[in-house]
Motif scaffolding. Sequence first.
Motif, mmCIF file in Angstrom:
data_model
loop_
_atom_site.group_PDB
_atom_site.id
_atom_site.type_symbol
_atom_site.label_atom_id
_atom_site.label_comp_id
_atom_site.label_asym_id
_atom_site.label_seq_id
_atom_site.Cartn_x
_atom_site.Cartn_y
_atom_site.Cartn_z
ATOM 1 N N GLY A 300 0.829 -1.208 0.000
ATOM 2 C CA GLY A 300 0.000 0.000 0.000
ATOM 3 C C GLY A 300 0.859 1.253 0.000
ATOM 4 N N PHE A 301 0.550 2.184 -0.917
ATOM 5 C CA PHE A 301 1.361 3.391 -1.034
ATOM 6 C C PHE A 301 1.249 4.292 0.193
ATOM 7 C CE2 PHE A 301 1.734 2.772 -5.736
ATOM 8 C CZ PHE A 301 3.112 2.905 -5.792
ATOM 9 N N ASP A 302 0.129 4.239 0.890
ATOM 10 C CA ASP A 302 -0.004 5.065 2.089
ATOM 11 C C ASP A 302 1.026 4.654 3.139
ATOM 12 O OD1 ASP A 302 -1.271 2.599 2.348
ATOM 13 O OD2 ASP A 302 -2.851 3.351 3.669
ATOM 14 N N LYS A 303 1.219 3.355 3.307
ATOM 15 C CA LYS A 303 2.195 2.859 4.275
ATOM 16 C C LYS A 303 3.619 3.100 3.786
ATOM 17 C CE LYS A 303 -0.961 -0.662 6.040
ATOM 18 N NZ LYS A 303 -1.262 -2.114 6.100
ATOM 19 N N ILE A 304 3.841 2.865 2.488
ATOM 20 C CA ILE A 304 5.174 3.103 1.923
ATOM 21 C C ILE A 304 5.581 4.549 2.117
ATOM 22 C CG2 ILE A 304 6.487 3.236 -0.240
ATOM 23 C CD1 ILE A 304 4.930 0.757 -1.188
ATOM 24 N N HIS A 305 4.687 5.475 1.787
ATOM 25 C CA HIS A 305 4.999 6.909 1.889
ATOM 26 C C HIS A 305 5.289 7.310 3.336
ATOM 27 C CE1 HIS A 305 5.003 11.113 0.730
ATOM 28 N NE2 HIS A 305 4.187 11.361 1.735
ATOM 29 N N ALA A 306 4.442 6.877 4.260
ATOM 30 C CA ALA A 306 4.633 7.238 5.667
ATOM 31 C C ALA A 306 5.968 6.716 6.188
ATOM 32 C CB ALA A 306 3.482 6.689 6.503
ATOM 33 N N TYR A 307 6.289 5.483 5.835
ATOM 34 C CA TYR A 307 7.530 4.874 6.320
ATOM 35 C C TYR A 307 8.752 5.549 5.725
ATOM 36 C CZ TYR A 307 10.925 1.262 7.555
ATOM 37 O OH TYR A 307 12.015 0.598 8.064
ATOM 38 N N GLU A 308 8.729 5.785 4.418
ATOM 39 C CA GLU A 308 9.887 6.393 3.764
ATOM 40 C C GLU A 308 10.083 7.844 4.189
ATOM 41 O OE1 GLU A 308 10.116 3.689 -0.327
ATOM 42 O OE2 GLU A 308 9.295 5.718 -0.423
ATOM 43 N N MET A 309 9.002 8.573 4.441
ATOM 44 C CA MET A 309 9.146 9.963 4.888
ATOM 45 C C MET A 309 9.723 10.028 6.309
ATOM 46 S SD MET A 309 8.464 11.958 2.410
ATOM 47 C CE MET A 309 9.297 10.667 1.455
ATOM 48 N N ASP A 310 9.391 9.051 7.129
ATOM 49 C CA ASP A 310 9.980 8.992 8.465
ATOM 50 C C ASP A 310 11.483 8.737 8.365
ATOM 51 O OD1 ASP A 310 9.646 8.611 11.526
ATOM 52 O OD2 ASP A 310 10.674 6.769 10.895
ATOM 53 N N LEU A 311 11.874 7.833 7.464
ATOM 54 C CA LEU A 311 13.299 7.571 7.249
ATOM 55 C C LEU A 311 14.017 8.803 6.720
ATOM 56 C CD1 LEU A 311 13.632 4.014 5.637
ATOM 57 C CD2 LEU A 311 14.392 4.752 7.900
ATOM 58 N N LEU A 312 13.364 9.501 5.791
ATOM 59 C CA LEU A 312 13.968 10.700 5.213
ATOM 60 C C LEU A 312 14.221 11.757 6.287
ATOM 61 C CD1 LEU A 312 14.828 12.491 2.817
ATOM 62 C CD2 LEU A 312 12.418 13.130 2.553
ATOM 63 N N LYS A 313 13.236 12.001 7.146
ATOM 64 C CA LYS A 313 13.400 13.001 8.207
ATOM 65 C C LYS A 313 14.499 12.585 9.178
ATOM 66 C CE LYS A 313 10.903 15.703 11.666
ATOM 67 N NZ LYS A 313 12.066 15.705 12.583
ATOM 68 N N TYR A 314 14.497 11.321 9.539
ATOM 69 C CA TYR A 314 15.517 10.822 10.468
ATOM 70 C C TYR A 314 16.907 10.982 9.865
ATOM 71 C CZ TYR A 314 17.938 7.574 13.618
ATOM 72 O OH TYR A 314 18.809 7.016 14.523
#
Length: 409
Positions: A300-314
């Motif tokens: 699901g793209f909603d989960k992919i986006h949320a997870y990858e954006m958290d990694l990006l910020k970190y």
Amino acid sequence: MSNLNELFAEIRNEFPALTQKVHGKKLFYLDSGATTLKPKSVIDRIAHFYLYESSNVHRGAHYLADIATQGFEGARHKIASFLGAGQVEEIVFVRGTTEGVNFVANTWGLNNLKAGDEILITIMEHHANIVPWQMVAEKVGAKVVAVDILENGDLDVEDFKKKLNSKTKMVAFTASSNVLGTNTDVVGLTKLAHAVGAKVFVDGAQIVSQQKVDVKAWDVDFFVFSAHKLFGPFGFGALYGKKEILETLPPYQGGGSMISKVTIEKTTYNDVPTRFEAGTPHIEGAIGTAAAIEFVEKIGFDKIHAYEMDLLKYATDKLLEVPDLKIYGTSKDKGPLVSFNLKGAHHSDVGQILDQEGVAVRAGHHCTQPLMARLGVPGTVRASFSVYNSREDVDALVKAVVKARELLL
């Protein structure tokens, strides 16, 4: 977020490549912007085709040919749905994004552009979305014009509006920069381009693994992506084109499959999209891409986006703590990658040190030399993240960058 972390920890197990060691160190793969790793489901589907379904498509009068054809054309339906295309005939199989650009430049471009016309691109474009337009412009006497960026890496929309005019016949731009991560306003730019009568070509190579694409809602005229950026096989991609436009285009290559009737005197061509697909196709590429889409849709793209954006910020926050480090591209709307340099160190040297620590990144000009000139650097180090990465990967990256700084500065 804990549930997402657990989910993606399980997803990581789907990628056998991550079980190996590099230079005696655990592999931390941070080069998904160049190509994504392949999950077992995709690898197994391609292997199954070769083991049990290996046959040519469309013309065979036997069981294996029927099975292969079903898989091949089933992939076209899967890709059409994945991109939000209105009709399956709007999907043309190509070898990747690069061939997709060349296809449009050499069919639509050569038949519609003339001396004095302009092709509007952006300074962020990959060479694949620059060189083919330059080549066709040189042939017909047209001109390639580039839109600038703002200091944070966002596209300069005011510059876009200023350079867009009645001479503009094609607007070709990336949906997401492979260097800066910047996501462009596809809908807004498309509306502006159509208002002056220009066609719109979107390079979707980077965006296709990050968020849902809807070519019909976006109203773009052409959209292309490469399967290997979407957990799929190399050497395969898909071009979307509005059917009413595709039907006006001549064949790109001649040979088998793309014909209706051949005589020594004359050949008549097949309907779209077949008229653009000469010769034996990349059958396992199509089938593998369908499997890759199923892999993405299951998450699901909603989960992919949320997870990858958290990694990006970190990753961004951690890298900014490193002295002498500069990040290029700080847009609020960007994909999961960070391009950076250590002041006083060459990007290639940094990349080599990271590799010795098991951290796989990209170092160089990333096939965007005009953008590098705009940024005033010969190249950058780029770390790009995907579904199989975790904060452990980021920590390894930062630790390796700190070591590179100690060794080089």
